[in-house]
Design a protein around this motif. Structure first.
Motif, PDB file in Angstrom:
ATOM      1  N   MET A   1       0.850  -1.172   0.000  1.00  0.00           N
ATOM      2  CA  MET A   1       0.000   0.000   0.000  1.00  0.00           C
ATOM      3  C   MET A   1       0.894   1.233   0.000  1.00  0.00           C
ATOM      4  SD  MET A   1      -2.736   1.351   2.914  1.00  0.00           S
ATOM      5  CE  MET A   1      -2.481  -0.094   3.848  1.00  0.00           C
ATOM      6  N   LYS A   2       0.561   2.184  -0.826  1.00  0.00           N
ATOM      7  CA  LYS A   2       1.288   3.445  -0.875  1.00  0.00           C
ATOM      8  C   LYS A   2       0.288   4.587  -0.891  1.00  0.00           C
ATOM      9  CE  LYS A   2       5.254   1.573  -3.247  1.00  0.00           C
ATOM     10  NZ  LYS A   2       6.204   1.686  -4.333  1.00  0.00           N
ATOM     11  N   LYS A   3       0.603   5.642  -0.173  1.00  0.00           N
ATOM     12  CA  LYS A   3      -0.204   6.862  -0.133  1.00  0.00           C
ATOM     13  C   LYS A   3       0.677   8.012  -0.573  1.00  0.00           C
ATOM     14  CE  LYS A   3      -3.715   4.748   1.713  1.00  0.00           C
ATOM     15  NZ  LYS A   3      -4.955   4.552   1.002  1.00  0.00           N
ATOM     16  N   THR A   4       0.079   9.034  -1.171  1.00  0.00           N
ATOM     17  CA  THR A   4       0.887  10.143  -1.656  1.00  0.00           C
ATOM     18  C   THR A   4       0.389  11.481  -1.123  1.00  0.00           C
ATOM     19  OG1 THR A   4      -0.436  10.444  -3.658  1.00  0.00           O
ATOM     20  CG2 THR A   4       1.434   8.930  -3.803  1.00  0.00           C
ATOM     21  N   ALA A   5       1.312  12.401  -1.057  1.00  0.00           N
ATOM     22  CA  ALA A   5       1.036  13.799  -0.726  1.00  0.00           C
ATOM     23  C   ALA A   5       2.014  14.624  -1.547  1.00  0.00           C
ATOM     24  CB  ALA A   5       1.219  14.050   0.767  1.00  0.00           C
ATOM     25  N   SER A   6       1.674  15.886  -1.758  1.00  0.00           N
ATOM     26  CA  SER A   6       2.552  16.727  -2.557  1.00  0.00           C
ATOM     27  C   SER A   6       2.632  18.133  -1.983  1.00  0.00           C
ATOM     28  CB  SER A   6       2.067  16.787  -4.008  1.00  0.00           C
ATOM     29  OG  SER A   6       0.776  17.346  -4.071  1.00  0.00           O
ATOM     30  N   ALA A   7       3.738  18.793  -2.316  1.00  0.00           N
ATOM     31  CA  ALA A   7       3.957  20.177  -1.905  1.00  0.00           C
ATOM     32  C   ALA A   7       4.357  20.986  -3.128  1.00  0.00           C
ATOM     33  CB  ALA A   7       5.054  20.251  -0.850  1.00  0.00           C
ATOM     34  N   HIS A   8       3.861  22.205  -3.189  1.00  0.00           N
ATOM     35  CA  HIS A   8       4.253  23.157  -4.227  1.00  0.00           C
ATOM     36  C   HIS A   8       4.772  24.395  -3.504  1.00  0.00           C
ATOM     37  CE1 HIS A   8       4.189  25.525  -7.891  1.00  0.00           C
ATOM     38  NE2 HIS A   8       3.603  26.487  -7.205  1.00  0.00           N
ATOM     39  N   TRP A   9       5.916  24.939  -3.955  1.00  0.00           N
ATOM     40  CA  TRP A   9       6.526  26.094  -3.298  1.00  0.00           C
ATOM     41  C   TRP A   9       6.950  27.101  -4.352  1.00  0.00           C
ATOM     42  CZ3 TRP A   9       6.595  27.562   1.588  1.00  0.00           C
ATOM     43  CH2 TRP A   9       7.412  28.638   1.945  1.00  0.00           C
ATOM     44  N   GLN A  10       6.764  28.390  -4.035  1.00  0.00           N
ATOM     45  CA  GLN A  10       7.218  29.472  -4.899  1.00  0.00           C
ATOM     46  C   GLN A  10       7.895  30.525  -4.044  1.00  0.00           C
ATOM     47  OE1 GLN A  10       3.092  30.128  -6.397  1.00  0.00           O
ATOM     48  NE2 GLN A  10       4.142  30.371  -8.368  1.00  0.00           N
ATOM     49  N   GLY A  11       9.074  30.990  -4.467  1.00  0.00           N
ATOM     50  CA  GLY A  11       9.735  32.093  -3.786  1.00  0.00           C
ATOM     51  C   GLY A  11      10.773  31.656  -2.785  1.00  0.00           C
ATOM     52  N   GLY A  12      11.260  32.662  -2.033  1.00  0.00           N
ATOM     53  CA  GLY A  12      12.275  32.434  -1.014  1.00  0.00           C
ATOM     54  C   GLY A  12      11.677  31.869   0.257  1.00  0.00           C
ATOM     55  N   ILE A  13      12.538  31.569   1.210  1.00  0.00           N
ATOM     56  CA  ILE A  13      12.086  30.938   2.455  1.00  0.00           C
ATOM     57  C   ILE A  13      11.145  31.836   3.253  1.00  0.00           C
ATOM     58  CG2 ILE A  13      14.147  31.614   3.775  1.00  0.00           C
ATOM     59  CD1 ILE A  13      12.093  28.396   4.252  1.00  0.00           C
ATOM     60  N   LYS A  14      11.434  33.122   3.371  1.00  0.00           N
ATOM     61  CA  LYS A  14      10.587  33.998   4.189  1.00  0.00           C
ATOM     62  C   LYS A  14       9.452  34.633   3.416  1.00  0.00           C
ATOM     63  CE  LYS A  14      13.600  34.949   8.031  1.00  0.00           C
ATOM     64  NZ  LYS A  14      14.167  35.933   8.920  1.00  0.00           N
ATOM     65  N   ASP A  15       9.649  34.960   2.149  1.00  0.00           N
ATOM     66  CA  ASP A  15       8.594  35.628   1.387  1.00  0.00           C
ATOM     67  C   ASP A  15       7.832  34.662   0.480  1.00  0.00           C
ATOM     68  OD1 ASP A  15      10.572  35.137  -0.459  1.00  0.00           O
ATOM     69  OD2 ASP A  15      10.434  37.089  -1.433  1.00  0.00           O
ATOM     70  N   GLY A  16       8.272  33.421   0.427  1.00  0.00           N
ATOM     71  CA  GLY A  16       7.622  32.445  -0.439  1.00  0.00           C
ATOM     72  C   GLY A  16       6.334  31.916   0.160  1.00  0.00           C
ATOM     73  N   LYS A  17       5.670  31.122  -0.631  1.00  0.00           N
ATOM     74  CA  LYS A  17       4.440  30.484  -0.156  1.00  0.00           C
ATOM     75  C   LYS A  17       4.283  29.162  -0.877  1.00  0.00           C
ATOM     76  CE  LYS A  17       1.704  33.091  -3.457  1.00  0.00           C
ATOM     77  NZ  LYS A  17       0.615  33.987  -3.697  1.00  0.00           N
ATOM     78  N   GLY A  18       3.507  28.303  -0.276  1.00  0.00           N
ATOM     79  CA  GLY A  18       3.314  26.998  -0.872  1.00  0.00           C
ATOM     80  C   GLY A  18       1.944  26.433  -0.565  1.00  0.00           C
ATOM     81  N   THR A  19       1.690  25.277  -1.141  1.00  0.00           N
ATOM     82  CA  THR A  19       0.455  24.552  -0.876  1.00  0.00           C
ATOM     83  C   THR A  19       0.786  23.082  -0.676  1.00  0.00           C
ATOM     84  OG1 THR A  19       0.028  24.216  -3.238  1.00  0.00           O
ATOM     85  CG2 THR A  19      -1.027  26.126  -2.184  1.00  0.00           C
ATOM     86  N   LEU A  20      -0.035  22.426   0.116  1.00  0.00           N
ATOM     87  CA  LEU A  20       0.092  20.993   0.381  1.00  0.00           C
ATOM     88  C   LEU A  20      -1.201  20.314  -0.037  1.00  0.00           C
ATOM     89  CD1 LEU A  20       1.600  21.262   3.973  1.00  0.00           C
ATOM     90  CD2 LEU A  20       2.832  20.667   1.884  1.00  0.00           C
ATOM     91  N   SER A  21      -1.070  19.153  -0.648  1.00  0.00           N
ATOM     92  CA  SER A  21      -2.237  18.380  -1.072  1.00  0.00           C
ATOM     93  C   SER A  21      -2.005  16.910  -0.756  1.00  0.00           C
ATOM     94  CB  SER A  21      -2.467  18.539  -2.583  1.00  0.00           C
ATOM     95  OG  SER A  21      -2.723  19.884  -2.915  1.00  0.00           O
ATOM     96  N   THR A  22      -3.096  16.180  -0.550  1.00  0.00           N
ATOM     97  CA  THR A  22      -3.011  14.745  -0.293  1.00  0.00           C
ATOM     98  C   THR A  22      -3.842  13.985  -1.310  1.00  0.00           C
ATOM     99  OG1 THR A  22      -4.855  14.853   1.270  1.00  0.00           O
ATOM    100  CG2 THR A  22      -2.634  15.006   2.191  1.00  0.00           C
ATOM    101  N   GLN A  23      -3.455  12.759  -1.522  1.00  0.00           N
ATOM    102  CA  GLN A  23      -4.135  11.873  -2.454  1.00  0.00           C
ATOM    103  C   GLN A  23      -5.623  11.765  -2.139  1.00  0.00           C
ATOM    104  OE1 GLN A  23      -2.326   7.989  -2.411  1.00  0.00           O
ATOM    105  NE2 GLN A  23      -4.047   6.996  -3.382  1.00  0.00           N
ATOM    106  N   SER A  24      -5.954  11.702  -0.866  1.00  0.00           N
ATOM    107  CA  SER A  24      -7.348  11.528  -0.455  1.00  0.00           C
ATOM    108  C   SER A  24      -8.189  12.779  -0.681  1.00  0.00           C
ATOM    109  CB  SER A  24      -7.416  11.174   1.029  1.00  0.00           C
ATOM    110  OG  SER A  24      -7.006  12.301   1.808  1.00  0.00           O
ATOM    111  N   GLY A  25      -7.533  13.921  -0.809  1.00  0.00           N
ATOM    112  CA  GLY A  25      -8.257  15.180  -0.923  1.00  0.00           C
ATOM    113  C   GLY A  25      -8.529  15.827   0.425  1.00  0.00           C
ATOM    114  N   ALA A  26      -8.083  15.196   1.515  1.00  0.00           N
ATOM    115  CA  ALA A  26      -8.262  15.797   2.843  1.00  0.00           C
ATOM    116  C   ALA A  26      -7.591  17.159   2.885  1.00  0.00           C
ATOM    117  CB  ALA A  26      -7.709  14.890   3.926  1.00  0.00           C
ATOM    118  N   LEU A  27      -6.453  17.270   2.206  1.00  0.00           N
ATOM    119  CA  LEU A  27      -5.798  18.563   1.992  1.00  0.00           C
ATOM    120  C   LEU A  27      -5.778  18.795   0.490  1.00  0.00           C
ATOM    121  CD1 LEU A  27      -2.633  18.385   4.272  1.00  0.00           C
ATOM    122  CD2 LEU A  27      -4.793  19.504   4.773  1.00  0.00           C
TER     123      LEU A  27
END
Length: 141
Positions: A1-27
């Motif tokens: 069994m394998k489950k997946t999640a993903s992260a997307h990031w744009q910008g620098g560490i302090k001024d950047g932003k990102g999103t997190l998503s999960t296979q299930s759609g919970a995020l």
């Protein structure tokens, strides 16, 4: 069994932003960034998600252990406090403290304590963490 999640990031560490998503759609594109991790901006962060995963994993493992001991919980409520420490110019998750409150009609205290200990060491999230894991368990009347 394998489950997946993903992260997307744009910008620098302090001024950047990102999103997190999960296979299930919970995020789904849940925002995260420096301020959601180190300040009080709304959004999530990796430590919070590890805490949720650990609390959920432990609770399910405890339910199994209780069942194996002939007990069924009316309720299992677990909170995980994840400690992120600054070390050597970086950060590490150094500890997780689990706080358990359980209602188990007719529970045998010794069997309960054994089930808690086995669930703490045996849950898959506990096994993957390289952190000190402590636990406080309360068996409610």
């Amino acid at each position: 069994m394998k489950k997946t999640a993903s992260a997307h990031w744009q910008g620098g560490i302090k001024d950047g932003k990102g999103t997190l998503s999960t296979q299930s759609g919970a995020l789904r594109d849940s925002p995260y960034g420096f301020n959601t991790r180190f300040a009080d901006q709304p959004g999530t962060n990796p430590e919070e998600l590890i805490g949720a995963a650990h609390a959920g994993c432990f609770s399910m493992a405890l339910s199994k252990e209780l069942g194996d001991a002939g007990m069924t919980a009316q309720s299992i409520d677990t909170q995980a406090e994840v400690t992120l420490d600054k070390v050597d110019g970086g950060f590490e998750i150094s500890a997780v403290h689990l706080s358990l409150r359980a209602k188990i009609p007719g529970a045998d205290r010794a069997a309960f304590e054994q089930a808690v200990a086995t669930a703490k060491s045996g849950c898959p999230v506990s096994k993957v963490l390289n952190a000190k894991i402590t636990l406080e368990a309360v068996l409610e009347d």
